[in-house]
Design an enzyme around this catalytic site. Structure first.
Site, short mmCIF file in Angstrom:
data_model
loop_
_atom_site.label_atom_id
_atom_site.label_comp_id
_atom_site.label_asym_id
_atom_site.label_seq_id
_atom_site.Cartn_x
_atom_site.Cartn_y
_atom_site.Cartn_z
N SER A 135 40.94 45.39 38.29
CA SER A 135 39.96 46.39 37.88
C SER A 135 39.85 47.40 39.01
CB SER A 135 38.63 45.67 37.62
OG SER A 135 37.63 46.61 37.32
N LYS A 161 43.18 48.09 34.93
CA LYS A 161 42.00 48.61 34.23
C LYS A 161 41.36 49.67 35.11
CE LYS A 161 37.47 46.42 33.85
NZ LYS A 161 36.79 45.19 33.43
N LYS A 163 38.15 52.17 35.83
CA LYS A 163 36.75 52.47 35.54
C LYS A 163 36.64 53.95 35.25
CE LYS A 163 34.68 48.47 36.31
NZ LYS A 163 33.91 47.79 35.25
N ASP A 188 37.45 51.06 31.31
CA ASP A 188 36.15 50.40 31.18
C ASP A 188 35.06 51.39 31.56
OD1 ASP A 188 33.97 48.75 31.06
OD2 ASP A 188 34.64 47.36 32.64
N GLU A 213 37.15 49.43 27.04
CA GLU A 213 36.09 48.44 27.23
C GLU A 213 34.71 49.10 27.26
OE1 GLU A 213 37.10 45.84 30.48
OE2 GLU A 213 35.07 45.03 30.65
N ASP A 238 32.20 44.05 26.26
CA ASP A 238 31.82 43.30 27.46
C ASP A 238 30.30 43.10 27.42
OD1 ASP A 238 31.00 42.57 30.04
OD2 ASP A 238 32.28 43.96 31.10
N LYS A 262 32.70 36.69 29.83
CA LYS A 262 32.24 36.46 31.19
C LYS A 262 31.32 35.25 31.17
CE LYS A 262 32.61 41.13 33.04
NZ LYS A 262 31.86 42.36 33.38
N GLY A 290 35.36 39.76 35.19
CA GLY A 290 34.90 39.41 36.54
C GLY A 290 33.65 40.19 36.90
O1 OSB Z 1 32.47 45.66 33.66
O2 OSB Z 1 33.98 44.29 34.15
C1 OSB Z 1 32.99 44.93 34.48
C2 OSB Z 1 32.33 44.46 38.23
C3 OSB Z 1 30.96 44.43 38.25
C4 OSB Z 1 30.27 44.60 37.06
C5 OSB Z 1 30.95 44.79 35.86
C6 OSB Z 1 32.33 44.81 35.84
C7 OSB Z 1 33.03 44.66 37.05
C8 OSB Z 1 34.48 44.73 37.16
C9 OSB Z 1 35.08 43.99 38.34
O3 OSB Z 1 35.19 45.38 36.44
C10 OSB Z 1 35.99 42.91 37.93
C11 OSB Z 1 36.32 42.00 39.08
O4 OSB Z 1 35.49 41.13 39.44
O5 OSB Z 1 37.41 42.14 39.64
MG MG Z 2 33.46 45.59 31.79
#
Ligand code: OSB
Ligand code: MG
Length: 370
Positions: A135, A161, A163, A188, A213, A238, A262, A290
């Protein structure tokens, strides 16, 4: 098992570099660890809540409060025949899934350790080599992002992925797709868009994304169904998913084509297991998300990801991507094939580094059976 002692520890861990999402920047994690002593055996869980209520409504402090004032007093000194029975005692507390999930996690770890078997095998896992994705936070400089992605791909990771947030979306995805035409790519938004943004979201349809996402509201399954009707790219939910019931509703409404599971958000292994089984039955691909977990949370994610419904690469990646030193030994590593191997030891399968936890600890609380 009889819960003889519950120890809570909050640790403060600096990330190697800040992680930016549409809801903010994180440079340090405040993480609550739960240790159970049951029948003389330790089990560990990790609260995955964020520092502020901007991902979901929970925070590090709400979890501390709900565990100390309600959940721990309800279970300390009691005897439970199963994790189901423990979850039933916690059920009257509404919401607070991440707080409950950490306690359930500690119970599962203790149960697996007392049977001297790996947690993944106690859960019924079948996959032993787990495909891993990364991510990538929001980068102001797209050149730097492209370089970092190159390094992750060279390390073997199977999916990238990105953001995104309004104003930082189409041009970024376009640049990454141009530089890496064939990779498995996803985005995401962490709930940063509304249906008013349909024209932007439809432009993202052009980049052969595996999924998009959580573009819309954190609690808006119905609006995602409206959006999905107007997109080719499958939506992956999510934030909206807290239980099997939410997944049933989302799939019935055709609100998504993919599910991010999750552990904390769905209150632990029991519910996660039901969800992946349902997804498998419905032919809806699922994967493990995660929350920037430290090693205990990471180890629980690995155990969960061994279940057969986890058919897409997850966000569970190497400890060293986030931490100078992780709180488990060995740390989580990823092979050059971009896979994580399930551990062979009992319970979560990693040793907990108590000495490091003591050094990172900022507060603690103990409950003992009287
Ligand atoms: O939306 O998946 C998410 C981290 C913190 C809060 C939300 C998200 C995330 C990540 C990190 O995308 C994923 C990771 O732990 O590597
Ligand atoms: Mg997410």
């Amino acid at each position: 098992m009889k819960i003889e002692k519950i120890a809570l520890r909050e640790i403060s861990m600096p990330l190697k570099q800040p992680f930016e999402t549409s809801f903010g920047v994180t440079d340090r994690r405040r993480i609550v660890l739960v240790e159970f002593i049951a029948d003389g055996i330790s089990g560990w869980g990790e609260v995955t809540a964020t520092e502020g209520p901007y991902y979901n409504s929970e925070t590090t402090d709400t979890a501390w409060h709900v565990i100390c004032d309600f959940l721990a007093p309800a279970i300390i000194g009691k005897r439970f025949d199963s994790v189901e029975a423990l979850a039933a005692v916690m059920a009257p507390v509404r919401g607070h899934e991440m707080a409950k999930g950490a306690l359930e996690g500690a119970a599962w770890d203790a149960a697996a350790r007392s049977g001297n078997i790996p947690l993944w095998s106690l859960l019924g896992g079948t996959l032993e080599s787990l495909p891993s994705g990364v991510s990538m936070g929001i980068y102001k400089d797209t050149g730097v992002l492209l370089e970092r992605i190159g390094a992750e791909l060279a390390a073997g990771y199977r999916r990238v992925k990105l953001k995104i947030k309004p104003g930082h979306d189409v041009y970024v995805v376009e640049a990454v797709r141009k530089a890496y035409p064939d990779i498995a790519l996803t985005v995401d938004a962490n709930s940063a868009y509304t249906l008013q943004d349909i024209s932007t979201l439809r432009r993202l349809d052009e980049f052969a994304l595996d999924y998009m996402e959580q573009p819309l509201g954190w609690n808006e399954i119905y609006q995602h169904a409206e959006l999905q009707r107007q997109l080719r790219t499958p939506i992956c939910l999510d934030e909206c998913i807290h239980s099997l019931r939410d997944v049933e509703a989302a799939i019935a409404m055709r609100a998504c084509g993919v599910i991010n599971i999750k552990l904390g958000r769905v209150s632990g292994h029991r519910e996660a297991r039901k969800i992946q089984e349902y997804c498998l039955q419905k032919g809806v691909p699922a994967w493990c998300g995660g929350m920037l977990e430290a090693g205990i949370g990471r180890a629980h994610n690995i155990a969960m990801s061994s279940l057969p419904g986890f058919v897409m690469p997850g966000d569970v990646s190497a400890s060293a991507r986030y931490w100078h030193q992780d709180i488990i030994e060995p740390e989580v590593t990823v092979t050059s094939q971009g896979t994580i191997s399930v551990p062979t030891g009992p319970g979560i399968g990693f040793a907990v580094n108590r000495e490091l936890i003591d050094r990172l600890m900022v507060r603690s609380q103990e409950f003992r059976a009287s």
